[in-house]
Design a protein around this motif. Structure first.
Motif, PDB file in Angstrom:
ATOM      1  N   ALA A 140       0.831  -1.208   0.000  1.00  0.00           N
ATOM      2  CA  ALA A 140       0.000   0.000   0.000  1.00  0.00           C
ATOM      3  C   ALA A 140       0.863   1.255   0.000  1.00  0.00           C
ATOM      4  O   ALA A 140       0.543   2.249  -0.666  1.00  0.00           O
ATOM      5  N   ASP A 141       1.949   1.228   0.738  1.00  0.00           N
ATOM      6  CA  ASP A 141       2.840   2.390   0.796  1.00  0.00           C
ATOM      7  C   ASP A 141       3.441   2.675  -0.573  1.00  0.00           C
ATOM      8  O   ASP A 141       3.415   3.819  -1.048  1.00  0.00           O
ATOM      9  N   ILE A 142       3.966   1.639  -1.228  1.00  0.00           N
ATOM     10  CA  ILE A 142       4.587   1.836  -2.540  1.00  0.00           C
ATOM     11  C   ILE A 142       3.534   2.220  -3.577  1.00  0.00           C
ATOM     12  O   ILE A 142       3.763   3.081  -4.429  1.00  0.00           O
ATOM     13  N   ARG A 143       2.362   1.573  -3.503  1.00  0.00           N
ATOM     14  CA  ARG A 143       1.293   1.896  -4.445  1.00  0.00           C
ATOM     15  C   ARG A 143       0.884   3.364  -4.313  1.00  0.00           C
ATOM     16  O   ARG A 143       0.681   4.071  -5.300  1.00  0.00           O
ATOM     17  N   GLY A 144       0.778   3.813  -3.070  1.00  0.00           N
ATOM     18  CA  GLY A 144       0.426   5.213  -2.844  1.00  0.00           C
ATOM     19  C   GLY A 144       1.451   6.166  -3.435  1.00  0.00           C
ATOM     20  O   GLY A 144       1.101   7.192  -4.040  1.00  0.00           O
ATOM     21  N   GLU A 145       2.733   5.842  -3.260  1.00  0.00           N
ATOM     22  CA  GLU A 145       3.790   6.682  -3.819  1.00  0.00           C
ATOM     23  C   GLU A 145       3.714   6.707  -5.343  1.00  0.00           C
ATOM     24  O   GLU A 145       3.901   7.760  -5.969  1.00  0.00           O
ATOM     25  N   ALA A 146       3.434   5.556  -5.938  1.00  0.00           N
ATOM     26  CA  ALA A 146       3.343   5.490  -7.391  1.00  0.00           C
ATOM     27  C   ALA A 146       2.169   6.327  -7.907  1.00  0.00           C
ATOM     28  O   ALA A 146       2.303   7.088  -8.878  1.00  0.00           O
ATOM     29  N   LEU A 147       1.033   6.181  -7.252  1.00  0.00           N
ATOM     30  CA  LEU A 147      -0.150   6.937  -7.678  1.00  0.00           C
ATOM     31  C   LEU A 147       0.042   8.434  -7.472  1.00  0.00           C
ATOM     32  O   LEU A 147      -0.350   9.250  -8.314  1.00  0.00           O
ATOM     33  N   LEU A 148       0.676   8.804  -6.371  1.00  0.00           N
ATOM     34  CA  LEU A 148       0.919  10.223  -6.111  1.00  0.00           C
ATOM     35  C   LEU A 148       1.848  10.810  -7.161  1.00  0.00           C
ATOM     36  O   LEU A 148       1.660  11.959  -7.601  1.00  0.00           O
ATOM     37  N   SER A 149       2.826  10.031  -7.603  1.00  0.00           N
ATOM     38  CA  SER A 149       3.753  10.511  -8.636  1.00  0.00           C
ATOM     39  C   SER A 149       3.044  10.719  -9.964  1.00  0.00           C
ATOM     40  O   SER A 149       3.527  11.475 -10.817  1.00  0.00           O
ATOM     41  N   LYS A 150       1.887  10.059 -10.143  1.00  0.00           N
ATOM     42  CA  LYS A 150       1.082  10.231 -11.353  1.00  0.00           C
ATOM     43  C   LYS A 150       0.081  11.369 -11.206  1.00  0.00           C
ATOM     44  O   LYS A 150      -0.684  11.653 -12.114  1.00  0.00           O
ATOM     45  N   GLY A 151       0.072  11.999 -10.030  1.00  0.00           N
ATOM     46  CA  GLY A 151      -0.863  13.083  -9.777  1.00  0.00           C
ATOM     47  C   GLY A 151      -2.211  12.621  -9.263  1.00  0.00           C
ATOM     48  O   GLY A 151      -3.148  13.413  -9.144  1.00  0.00           O
ATOM     49  N   ASP A 152      -2.324  11.323  -8.933  1.00  0.00           N
ATOM     50  CA  ASP A 152      -3.584  10.754  -8.444  1.00  0.00           C
ATOM     51  C   ASP A 152      -3.620  10.814  -6.912  1.00  0.00           C
ATOM     52  O   ASP A 152      -3.349   9.836  -6.229  1.00  0.00           O
ATOM     53  N   THR A 153      -3.962  11.977  -6.396  1.00  0.00           N
ATOM     54  CA  THR A 153      -3.974  12.185  -4.948  1.00  0.00           C
ATOM     55  C   THR A 153      -4.998  11.296  -4.264  1.00  0.00           C
ATOM     56  O   THR A 153      -4.727  10.709  -3.208  1.00  0.00           O
ATOM     57  N   GLN A 154      -6.179  11.180  -4.855  1.00  0.00           N
ATOM     58  CA  GLN A 154      -7.228  10.360  -4.262  1.00  0.00           C
ATOM     59  C   GLN A 154      -6.825   8.886  -4.251  1.00  0.00           C
ATOM     60  O   GLN A 154      -7.079   8.173  -3.274  1.00  0.00           O
ATOM     61  N   GLY A 155      -6.199   8.447  -5.333  1.00  0.00           N
ATOM     62  CA  GLY A 155      -5.747   7.066  -5.386  1.00  0.00           C
ATOM     63  C   GLY A 155      -4.702   6.779  -4.326  1.00  0.00           C
ATOM     64  O   GLY A 155      -4.709   5.712  -3.696  1.00  0.00           O
ATOM     65  N   ALA A 156      -3.802   7.740  -4.118  1.00  0.00           N
ATOM     66  CA  ALA A 156      -2.776   7.576  -3.091  1.00  0.00           C
ATOM     67  C   ALA A 156      -3.420   7.500  -1.714  1.00  0.00           C
ATOM     68  O   ALA A 156      -3.046   6.672  -0.870  1.00  0.00           O
ATOM     69  N   ARG A 157      -4.411   8.349  -1.490  1.00  0.00           N
ATOM     70  CA  ARG A 157      -5.110   8.349  -0.206  1.00  0.00           C
ATOM     71  C   ARG A 157      -5.785   7.003   0.052  1.00  0.00           C
ATOM     72  O   ARG A 157      -5.717   6.445   1.158  1.00  0.00           O
ATOM     73  N   GLU A 158      -6.432   6.464  -0.973  1.00  0.00           N
ATOM     74  CA  GLU A 158      -7.116   5.175  -0.820  1.00  0.00           C
ATOM     75  C   GLU A 158      -6.121   4.039  -0.571  1.00  0.00           C
ATOM     76  O   GLU A 158      -6.381   3.136   0.224  1.00  0.00           O
ATOM     77  N   ALA A 159      -4.973   4.090  -1.254  1.00  0.00           N
ATOM     78  CA  ALA A 159      -3.955   3.052  -1.064  1.00  0.00           C
ATOM     79  C   ALA A 159      -3.423   3.083   0.358  1.00  0.00           C
ATOM     80  O   ALA A 159      -3.340   2.046   1.033  1.00  0.00           O
ATOM     81  N   TRP A 160      -3.060   4.264   0.833  1.00  0.00           N
ATOM     82  CA  TRP A 160      -2.508   4.372   2.187  1.00  0.00           C
ATOM     83  C   TRP A 160      -3.558   4.048   3.235  1.00  0.00           C
ATOM     84  O   TRP A 160      -3.245   3.493   4.293  1.00  0.00           O
ATOM     85  N   SER A 161      -4.825   4.385   2.934  1.00  0.00           N
ATOM     86  CA  SER A 161      -5.900   4.061   3.863  1.00  0.00           C
ATOM     87  C   SER A 161      -6.030   2.551   4.025  1.00  0.00           C
ATOM     88  O   SER A 161      -6.274   2.049   5.133  1.00  0.00           O
ATOM     89  N   LYS A 162      -5.836   1.823   2.943  1.00  0.00           N
ATOM     90  CA  LYS A 162      -5.883   0.356   3.007  1.00  0.00           C
ATOM     91  C   LYS A 162      -4.756  -0.167   3.889  1.00  0.00           C
ATOM     92  O   LYS A 162      -4.926  -1.128   4.649  1.00  0.00           O
ATOM     93  N   GLY A 163      -3.593   0.464   3.786  1.00  0.00           N
ATOM     94  CA  GLY A 163      -2.482   0.066   4.631  1.00  0.00           C
ATOM     95  C   GLY A 163      -2.756   0.331   6.088  1.00  0.00           C
ATOM     96  O   GLY A 163      -2.432  -0.492   6.959  1.00  0.00           O
ATOM     97  N   VAL A 164      -3.378   1.454   6.387  1.00  0.00           N
ATOM     98  CA  VAL A 164      -3.718   1.804   7.768  1.00  0.00           C
ATOM     99  C   VAL A 164      -4.710   0.801   8.344  1.00  0.00           C
ATOM    100  O   VAL A 164      -4.667   0.462   9.533  1.00  0.00           O
TER     101      VAL A 164
END
Length: 206
Positions: A161-185
């Protein structure tokens, strides 16, 4: 930041890893797990042939030095000649040295080679996690996301989830990053890793 800055940490130091912050913490955990996977194999395959291969692996691994091409060549030959767990472990070690030399393409190729030798799901996960980190550093977030899809098992949920969030954030997908990190939490991870992911979510805009 170096991808594998915590390569030389001892396995027992994992208990203190989560006192650190940032990406290097997650990388350290991945590396530590990789060391544990390797140690399990060393203990479970101690017949004559395996002892010889294990000894050869330890010799090649301990001699590795990014400033000495001959040691890299020896490790590469060992990995190529041993299509088994020890070959995969050698690929992990060799990839780290390529990173030390800022040779990301060679590091990625070595990890992909190691994946062909690894049979254990946990060892495969370690290889794929390292590969995804390198692909992110190479600014290939879509490739990294595809690599992460290969990782199975609940135990990897938070790190993936952490790496996925970083990847999505680098693509400008803030919401996707939030959802990925939320899954990790929400996963069954350590409290400190969850806190780190929560901190990343808190730092997102909006």
């Amino acid at each position: 930041m170096e991808v594998y800055s915590n390569e030389n940490e001892q396995v027992d130091a994992l208990k203190n890893f989560f006192a650190q912050n940032g990406k290097a913490l997650v990388v350290g955990v991945v590396l530590g797990v990789g060391a544990l996977v390797g140690w399990r194999y060393w203990n479970n395959h101690q017949d004559g042939a395996s002892r010889e291969v294990s000894a050869a692996y330890q010799q090649v691994s301990s001699a590795l030095d990014a400033s000495k091409p001959a040691t890299l060549e020896a490790a590469a030959k060992f990995a190529s000649d041993n299509n088994n767990t020890y070959g995969a472990l050698a690929s992990l070690d060799l990839a780290k040295r390529y990173i030390d030399n800022n040779q990301l393409d060679k590091a990625a190729a070595q990890l992909q080679s190691g994946l062909q030798d690894a049979k254990d799901a946990n060892l495969q996960a370690v290889l794929n996690l390292r590969l995804a980190r390198i692909q992110l550093q190479q600014k290939q977030p879509d490739v990294a996301l595809k690599t992460l899809e290969s990782i199975k098992g609940e135990g990897w949920t938070a790190i993936v989830a952490d790496i996925r969030g970083e990847a999505l954030l680098s693509k400008g997908d803030t919401q996707g990053a939030r959802e990925a990190w939320s899954k990790g939490v929400a996963s069954d991870a350590s409290s400190t890793l969850k806190e780190m992911l929560q901190m990343k979510m808190n730092n997102l805009p909006g």
